[in-house]
Design an enzyme around this catalytic site. Structure first.
Site, short mmCIF file in Angstrom:
data_model
loop_
_atom_site.label_atom_id
_atom_site.label_comp_id
_atom_site.label_asym_id
_atom_site.label_seq_id
_atom_site.Cartn_x
_atom_site.Cartn_y
_atom_site.Cartn_z
CG HIS A 101 -1.87 -1.03 1.59
ND1 HIS A 101 -1.27 -2.11 2.25
CD2 HIS A 101 -3.05 -0.95 1.47
CE1 HIS A 101 -2.12 -3.12 2.36
NE2 HIS A 101 -3.20 -2.51 1.99
CG ASP A 104 1.91 -1.00 3.40
OD1 ASP A 104 1.39 -0.65 4.35
OD2 ASP A 104 1.67 -1.80 2.38
C1 XLS Z 1 -7.46 -6.55 4.27
C2 XLS Z 1 -7.09 -6.76 3.11
C3 XLS Z 1 -5.78 -5.82 2.56
C4 XLS Z 1 -5.84 -5.84 1.02
C5 XLS Z 1 -4.75 -4.82 0.72
O1 XLS Z 1 -8.15 -7.53 5.00
O2 XLS Z 1 -6.72 -8.14 2.96
O3 XLS Z 1 -4.67 -6.08 3.21
O4 XLS Z 1 -5.10 -7.26 0.47
O5 XLS Z 1 -5.75 -3.51 0.88
#
Ligand code: XLS
Ligand code: CA
Ligand code: CA
Length: 439
Positions: A101, A104
Site C-alpha cells: 500500500h 506502507d
Molecule cells: C485486508 C486486506 C488488505 C488488502 C489490500 O483485510 O486483505 O490487506 O489485501 O488492501
C-alpha cells in the site's frame, strides 16, 4: 547496507528429510512441473504491510515484534531502512515479488503535496533496489482506510471532499505502481461499506463507488498503465456490511455498472472463509467466470470470527487451491501474495522467515499433489461420469438448446422411471487423502 537478518542464512531447498528449520523441505524453485518451474507456477509475493509495517499490536496490547529497521525518529530514515530490510528478506527467501500500500512504504506528510513528495523519494529508492536485487512489483494499492479522514469511507463516503482526496490518493498510487512496473493494481474497499441504514444512502454510495472505479479505469488508459485491475472481496471487517462481500457480489456489481470488462478478482483465503465459503469455492467461481486475477494466500482460524491472516499451513486447502489454479491454466499476470502475518507471540525477526518457509513449503507441496491429481484425472473422470446424462438423449438436447418446457414435459410424462446414482463423496475424499499421503 546494514544486514537486518544477520542470523538468517539464504534459504535453500534441502528436501523433505531435512531437519534444518531454515531450509525448504518442499519448495524447490527450479523443479519443473508440467513444463513450468515451481517458481513460475507460484509467483510468491511478500506483503509489505504484514512483514515490515505491522508491529504485532492487537486491541488489547501494544506491538511486540522486533523491528530493527525502526529505531529512528525521522520517519523517512525508517522508511528507507524498512525498504532495505524488505529486499534482504525477499532475497534470502528467493522470493521474486512484493506488494504494498502507498502508506506502507512512505509516511504521510503535513498535507497531500508533502505526502506525495515523500512517496516519490521512497519510490525512487525502491526502483534502485529492485534493480540491484532483481525483484518485481506484483501489485500496488492505496491505503484509503487507515487515516481518520476515511472514517465514513473513501469512494463511498458521505463527504464529497473526502471522495476527492481519495481519488487524488488512488491517482498517485496508480502512478507509482506504473513507475515501478507493477503488474497489477488492487482495490480493496477497506471502509467501503456501512454500519446502519439509518444514516446510509445505499444507492448513492454504490453509484459513487462505480463512478470512482470508472475514473480509475479512465485514468489508467490516459497514463498508459497496462497492469491488471483487481478487486479484492471481503464480507466484513472493518465495516459490518462490506460492499465487495464475495466474488459473486462483486461480479454482480461490476456487471450492473458495465465495469466487468476492466476488472478481475484478487481472492483472499481468509476473506473467503469469513464469507462462509471455502477458498476453493471463491477461486473456482472466479475461474469459471474468467475473472481469476490473483491470490492473497493465508488462512483464518475456524474458531475465530475475524481476519487472522495466518501463514497457510493447511495442506488440504493448499492442494484444492492449486487444483483450481492449474485448471485455470495458471495464475497469469497475478501471483500468490502472502497476506499473512506471524502471531503476536512470534515476535523475533527469525519468525518472519519461519512463517514464509512454512507457507511456501505448503503451497509447493499442494502444487505437486494437485498436478498429480489432474494428471491421473480420477476426479475429473468422476465429475464427467456424474453428469453423463447430459451427453446423450434428452440431456444433450437440453445442452444444445433444443429443449423447452413443453418438450421436457412430454419427455417426463413418458419416462417417469428416474434412477439416481450415489455422489460418492466419502470415496472421493478418501482418494484425495491418498494423493496427499502418498506424495
Ligand atoms: C485486508 C486486506 C488488505 C488488502 C489490500 O483485510 O486483505 O490487506 O489485501 O488492501
Ligand atoms: Ca488481502
Ligand atoms: Ca485479510
Amino acid at each position: 547496507m546494514v544486514e537486518y537478518f544477520a542470523n538468517v542464512p539464504y534459504i535453500k531447498y534441502e528436501g523433505k528429510n531435512s531437519k534444518n528449520d531454515f531450509a525448504f523441505k518442499y519448495y524447490n524453485l527450479d523443479e519443473v512441473i508440467g513444463g513450468k518451474t515451481m517458481r513460475e507456477h507460484l509467483k510468491f509475493t511478500m506483503s509489505y504491510w504484514h512483514t515490515l509495517a505491522a508491529n504485532g499490536s492487537d486491541p488489547f496490547g501494544v506491538g511486540t515484534y522486533q523491528k530493527p529497521w525502526d529505531n529512528e525518529t525521522d520517519q523517512m530514515k525508517v522508511a528507507k531502512a524498512k525498504m532495505e530490510a524488505a529486499f534482504e528478506l525477499m532475497d534470502k527467501l528467493g522470493m521474486d515479488y512484493f506488494a504494498f500500500h502507498d502508506r506502507d512504504i512512505a509516511p504521510e506528510g503535513k498535507d497531500l503535496a508533502e505526502t506525495n513528495a515523500f512517496l516519490d523519494e521512497i519510490v525512487a529508492y525502491c526502483k534502485e533496489l529492485m534493480k540491484t536485487y532483481n525483484k518485481k512489483l506484483l501489485w500496488g494499492t492505496a491505503n484509503a482506510f487507515g487515516n481518520p479522514r476515511y472514517v465514513h469511507g473513501a469512494a463511498t463516503t458521505c463527504n464529497a471532499y473526502v471522495y476527492a482526496y481519495a481519488a487524488a490518493q488512488v491517482k498517485k498510487a496508480m502512478e507509482v505502481t506504473k513507475e515501478l512496473g507493477g503488474e497489477n493494481y488492487v482495490f480493496w474497499g477497506g471502509r467501503e461499506g456501512y454500519e446502519t441504514l439509518l444514516n446510509t444512502d445505499l444507492k448513492l454510495e454504490q453509484d459513487n463507488l462505480a463512478r470512482f472505479l470508472q475514473m480509475a479505469v479512465d485514468y489508467a488508459h490516459k497514463i498508459g498503465f497496462t497492469g491488471q485491475f483487481l478487486i479484492e472481496p471481503k464480507p466484513k471487517e472493518p465495516t459490518k456490511h462490506q460492499y465487495d462481500f464475495d466474488v459473486a457480489t462483486v461480479l454482480a456489481f461490476l456487471r450492473n455498472y458495465g465495469l466487468d470488462k476492466y476488472f478481475k478478482m484478487n481472492i483472499e483465503a481468509n476473506h473467503a472463509t469469513l464469507a462462509g465459503h471455502t477458498f476453493q469455492h471463491e477461486v473456482a467461481l472466479a475461474r469459471i467466470n474468467g475473472v481469476l486475477g490473483s491470490l492473497d494466500i493465508n488462512q483464518g482460524d475456524p474458531n475465530l470470527g475475524w481476519d487472522t491472516d495466518q501463514f497457510p499451513t493447511n495442506i488440504y486447502d493448499a492442494t484444492l487451491l492449486m487444483y483450481e489454479v492449474l485448471k485455470n491454466g495458471g495464475i497469469g499476470q497475478g501471483g500468490l501474495n502472502f497476506d499473512a502475518k506471524v502471531r503476536r507471540a512470534s515476535f523475533e525477526v527469525e519468525d518472519l522467515f519461519l512463517g514464509y518457509i512454512a507457507g511456501m513449503d505448503t503451497l509447493a507441496q499442494g502444487l505437486r499433489i494437485a498436478y498429480k491429481m489432474l494428471e491421473e484425472g480420477e476426479f475429473e473422470a468422476a465429475v464427467a461420469e456424474r453428469y453423463k446424462s447430459f451427453t446423450e438423449g434428452i440431456g444433450k438436447d437440453i445442452l444444445e438448446g433444443k429443449a423447452d418446457f413443453e418438450s421436457l414435459e412430454k419427455y417426463a410424462l413418458t419416462n417417469s422411471l428416474i434412477k439416481n446414482k450415489s455422489g460418492r463423496q466419502e470415496l472421493l475424499e478418501a482418494k484425495l487423502n491418498q494423493y496427499i499421503f502418498n506424495e
